[in-house]
Design a protein around this motif. Structure first.
Motif, PDB file in Angstrom:
ATOM      1  N   ARG A 216       0.830  -1.207   0.000  1.00  8.38           N
ATOM      2  CA  ARG A 216       0.000   0.000   0.000  1.00  8.38           C
ATOM      3  C   ARG A 216       0.866   1.259   0.000  1.00  8.38           C
ATOM      4  O   ARG A 216       0.611   2.201  -0.756  1.00  8.38           O
ATOM      5  CB  ARG A 216      -0.922  -0.015   1.224  1.00  8.38           C
ATOM      6  N   ARG A 217       1.913   1.274   0.818  1.00  9.13           N
ATOM      7  CA  ARG A 217       2.803   2.436   0.881  1.00  9.13           C
ATOM      8  C   ARG A 217       3.542   2.615  -0.450  1.00  9.13           C
ATOM      9  O   ARG A 217       3.752   3.740  -0.906  1.00  9.13           O
ATOM     10  CB  ARG A 217       3.819   2.247   2.013  1.00  9.13           C
ATOM     11  N   PHE A 218       3.937   1.518  -1.052  1.00 11.61           N
ATOM     12  CA  PHE A 218       4.683   1.583  -2.310  1.00 11.61           C
ATOM     13  C   PHE A 218       3.853   2.265  -3.390  1.00 11.61           C
ATOM     14  O   PHE A 218       4.332   3.157  -4.096  1.00 11.61           O
ATOM     15  CB  PHE A 218       5.074   0.166  -2.758  1.00 11.61           C
ATOM     16  N   VAL A 219       2.601   1.853  -3.541  1.00 14.93           N
ATOM     17  CA  VAL A 219       1.731   2.460  -4.551  1.00 14.93           C
ATOM     18  C   VAL A 219       1.502   3.930  -4.245  1.00 14.93           C
ATOM     19  O   VAL A 219       1.520   4.786  -5.148  1.00 14.93           O
ATOM     20  CB  VAL A 219       0.383   1.709  -4.633  1.00 14.93           C
ATOM     21  N   ALA A 220       1.335   4.261  -2.979  1.00 17.12           N
ATOM     22  CA  ALA A 220       1.104   5.661  -2.597  1.00 17.12           C
ATOM     23  C   ALA A 220       2.306   6.526  -2.914  1.00 17.12           C
ATOM     24  O   ALA A 220       2.164   7.687  -3.316  1.00 17.12           O
ATOM     25  CB  ALA A 220       0.770   5.742  -1.106  1.00 17.12           C
ATOM     26  N   GLU A 221       3.507   5.983  -2.740  1.00 14.74           N
ATOM     27  CA  GLU A 221       4.713   6.777  -2.929  1.00 14.74           C
ATOM     28  C   GLU A 221       5.197   6.834  -4.373  1.00 14.74           C
ATOM     29  O   GLU A 221       5.729   7.847  -4.814  1.00 14.74           O
ATOM     30  CB  GLU A 221       5.842   6.224  -2.055  1.00 14.74           C
ATOM     31  N   THR A 222       5.038   5.739  -5.129  1.00 18.71           N
ATOM     32  CA  THR A 222       5.584   5.695  -6.490  1.00 18.71           C
ATOM     33  C   THR A 222       4.514   5.762  -7.566  1.00 18.71           C
ATOM     34  O   THR A 222       4.824   5.990  -8.740  1.00 18.71           O
ATOM     35  CB  THR A 222       6.399   4.409  -6.718  1.00 18.71           C
ATOM     36  N   GLY A 223       3.256   5.527  -7.199  1.00 21.08           N
ATOM     37  CA  GLY A 223       2.181   5.559  -8.187  1.00 21.08           C
ATOM     38  C   GLY A 223       2.035   4.269  -8.963  1.00 21.08           C
ATOM     39  O   GLY A 223       1.246   4.203  -9.913  1.00 21.08           O
ATOM     40  N   THR A 224       2.763   3.225  -8.575  1.00 17.20           N
ATOM     41  CA  THR A 224       2.669   1.956  -9.281  1.00 17.20           C
ATOM     42  C   THR A 224       2.988   0.819  -8.323  1.00 17.20           C
ATOM     43  O   THR A 224       3.357   1.042  -7.160  1.00 17.20           O
ATOM     44  CB  THR A 224       3.622   1.927 -10.487  1.00 17.20           C
ATOM     45  N   THR A 225       2.842  -0.415  -8.783  1.00 17.39           N
ATOM     46  CA  THR A 225       3.102  -1.579  -7.939  1.00 17.39           C
ATOM     47  C   THR A 225       4.593  -1.910  -7.920  1.00 17.39           C
ATOM     48  O   THR A 225       5.342  -1.504  -8.825  1.00 17.39           O
ATOM     49  CB  THR A 225       2.337  -2.798  -8.457  1.00 17.39           C
ATOM     50  N   PRO A 226       5.038  -2.668  -6.909  1.00 19.12           N
ATOM     51  CA  PRO A 226       6.456  -3.046  -6.889  1.00 19.12           C
ATOM     52  C   PRO A 226       6.893  -3.783  -8.153  1.00 19.12           C
ATOM     53  O   PRO A 226       7.969  -3.505  -8.694  1.00 19.12           O
ATOM     54  CB  PRO A 226       6.553  -3.950  -5.647  1.00 19.12           C
ATOM     55  N   HIS A 227       6.073  -4.715  -8.631  1.00 19.17           N
ATOM     56  CA  HIS A 227       6.438  -5.477  -9.827  1.00 19.17           C
ATOM     57  C   HIS A 227       6.607  -4.553 -11.037  1.00 19.17           C
ATOM     58  O   HIS A 227       7.604  -4.656 -11.778  1.00 19.17           O
ATOM     59  CB  HIS A 227       5.382  -6.535 -10.120  1.00 19.17           C
ATOM     60  N   LYS A 228       5.657  -3.646 -11.251  1.00 21.15           N
ATOM     61  CA  LYS A 228       5.741  -2.751 -12.401  1.00 21.15           C
ATOM     62  C   LYS A 228       6.927  -1.796 -12.257  1.00 21.15           C
ATOM     63  O   LYS A 228       7.594  -1.471 -13.237  1.00 21.15           O
ATOM     64  CB  LYS A 228       4.434  -1.971 -12.557  1.00 21.15           C
ATOM     65  N   TRP A 229       7.174  -1.336 -11.039  1.00 22.40           N
ATOM     66  CA  TRP A 229       8.296  -0.414 -10.823  1.00 22.40           C
ATOM     67  C   TRP A 229       9.622  -1.093 -11.140  1.00 22.40           C
ATOM     68  O   TRP A 229      10.483  -0.531 -11.822  1.00 22.40           O
ATOM     69  CB  TRP A 229       8.286   0.079  -9.375  1.00 22.40           C
ATOM     70  N   ILE A 230       9.797  -2.306 -10.640  1.00 20.93           N
ATOM     71  CA  ILE A 230      11.041  -3.026 -10.887  1.00 20.93           C
ATOM     72  C   ILE A 230      11.207  -3.331 -12.369  1.00 20.93           C
ATOM     73  O   ILE A 230      12.302  -3.186 -12.930  1.00 20.93           O
ATOM     74  CB  ILE A 230      11.084  -4.321 -10.049  1.00 20.93           C
ATOM     75  N   THR A 231      10.114  -3.714 -13.020  1.00 26.02           N
ATOM     76  CA  THR A 231      10.188  -3.983 -14.463  1.00 26.02           C
ATOM     77  C   THR A 231      10.621  -2.736 -15.227  1.00 26.02           C
ATOM     78  O   THR A 231      11.473  -2.800 -16.122  1.00 26.02           O
ATOM     79  CB  THR A 231       8.826  -4.470 -14.995  1.00 26.02           C
ATOM     80  N   LEU A 232      10.059  -1.575 -14.873  1.00 30.71           N
ATOM     81  CA  LEU A 232      10.437  -0.328 -15.535  1.00 30.71           C
ATOM     82  C   LEU A 232      11.909  -0.016 -15.313  1.00 30.71           C
ATOM     83  O   LEU A 232      12.623   0.379 -16.244  1.00 30.71           O
ATOM     84  CB  LEU A 232       9.571   0.822 -15.023  1.00 30.71           C
ATOM     85  N   GLN A 233      12.393  -0.208 -14.079  1.00 35.42           N
ATOM     86  CA  GLN A 233      13.799   0.079 -13.807  1.00 35.42           C
ATOM     87  C   GLN A 233      14.711  -0.868 -14.584  1.00 35.42           C
ATOM     88  O   GLN A 233      15.798  -0.481 -15.028  1.00 35.42           O
ATOM     89  CB  GLN A 233      14.095  -0.023 -12.309  1.00 35.42           C
ATOM     90  N   ARG A 234      14.270  -2.101 -14.779  1.00 35.11           N
ATOM     91  CA  ARG A 234      15.064  -3.036 -15.569  1.00 35.11           C
ATOM     92  C   ARG A 234      15.091  -2.629 -17.041  1.00 35.11           C
ATOM     93  O   ARG A 234      16.134  -2.771 -17.704  1.00 35.11           O
ATOM     94  CB  ARG A 234      14.507  -4.454 -15.394  1.00 35.11           C
TER      95      ARG A 234
END
Length: 321
Positions: free
Chosen positions: A245-263
């Motif tokens: 919940r905190r991750f989505v609030a802070e980054t605007g996306t899910t952990p999986h999607k965020w990591i995929t984008l960074q990759r």
């Protein structure tokens, strides 16, 4: 048939985008077999100097009456967002009379103000897409393409995408042989692959939480290993649910999607700056296999890793000198 082109310029005009219209339609290439175009440069008042975005004035040879009877109305990019009733009425009248409309980059705002984007697919520069949606909510804005052909309405993305849109229209109306001659003389491909996504800078989302920032920094340093939500939550000293919940609030996306984008971002840098093979890029960026890299890369960027490298590796090499 495409023979008369009216280029509408509204101050402050951006000169490169205007130049793309002139380069395609304003040069006589009849000796090379290209049918001649009549190009009318139209301002609100004929002969009245118009300021460009770089501080140089240009003088249109025609007023708004030059739009009448033109096969194509090409609206050049402008920094303006408010337009006179006379300009909007002239554009609407040209559309009603059967002219094809083409906008380059922010020229789409003129068409939007005239109500000509309502309920129609269109595009503009990716950096202006949200603003276009906000101003004209009925427009169906697609920020991921170089141009949109909707019959009598063609809209292009930013800057050089105006070349793509103009050449596409020439191909559509006059055929491949004609567009190939023009493209060859311009030293550009007659058709580019992919969309705007390959040109959009994708920054790492800013994390405002002191609790999450160290975790995300650690992930960026270890993209080549697997990361589960449970592992990251433990590192952040949170429950899985609270972390997600905190991750989505802070980054605007899910952990999986965020990591995929960074990759994908890591893969972009490796493709630009190294000569690593696709499989090694995949391993270094955390995708593990070339097939998985290709899948996610195309989904995010819009082109394959190989096509991206062909476009951008040379650019990086030049920038490094």
């Amino acid at each position: 048939m495409l023979s008369t082109v009216a280029a509408l310029v509204i101050p402050p005009v951006t000169p490169f985008e205007f130049g793309t219209i002139c380069e395609v339609f304003g040069i006589d290439r009849s000796a090379d077999g290209v049918p001649p175009f009549e190009l009318r440069v139209c301002g609100e008042v004929a002969g009245q100097p118009i300021r460009t975005s770089v501080g140089v004035d240009m003088v249109p040879s025609h007023g708004l009456d030059g739009l009448r009877g033109a096969d194509l109305i090409a609206v050049s990019a402008t920094r303006a967002r408010e337009f006179s009733d006379e300009v909007l009425d002239a554009v609407r009248a040209a559309a009603a009379a059967g002219s094809t409309l083409l906008s380059v980059c922010s020229g789409a705002f003129v068409l939007g103000a005239a109500g000509l984007l309502d309920d129609r697919p269109c595009t503009t520069h990716w950096d202006n897409a949200d603003e276009l949606r906000e101003r004209y909510p009925r427009a169906k804005v697609d920020p991921d393409v170089l141009f949109v052909d909707d019959g009598n309405l063609i809209t292009s993305a930013g800057t050089a995408a105006g070349i793509d849109a103009c050449l596409h229209l020439v191909r559509r109306e006059l055929g491949s042989a004609v567009v190939n001659v023009i493209a060859r003389r311009m030293v550009v491909p007659p058709q580019r692959d992919g969309g705007q996504r390959q040109f959009v800078e994708m920054p790492v989302p800013v994390c405002r939480s002191e609790g999450l920032a160290p975790v995300l920094d650690w992930v960026l340093e270890h993209l080549d290993v697997e990361h589960s939500v449970s592992d990251l939550a433990r590192r952040a000293r949170m429950s899985d649910r609270s972390f997600a919940r905190r991750f989505v609030a802070e980054t605007g996306t899910t952990p999986h999607k965020w990591i995929t984008l960074q990759r994908v971002l890591r893969a972009q840098r490796l493709l630009e700056d190294t000569d690593m093979g696709i499989d090694e890029v995949a391993e270094r960026s955390g995708f593990g296999s070339g097939a998985l890299l290709r899948h996610h890369f195309r989904k995010v960027v819009g082109v394959s890793p190989a096509d991206f490298r062909r476009t951008f590796a040379a650019r990086s090499a030049v920038a490094g000198h």
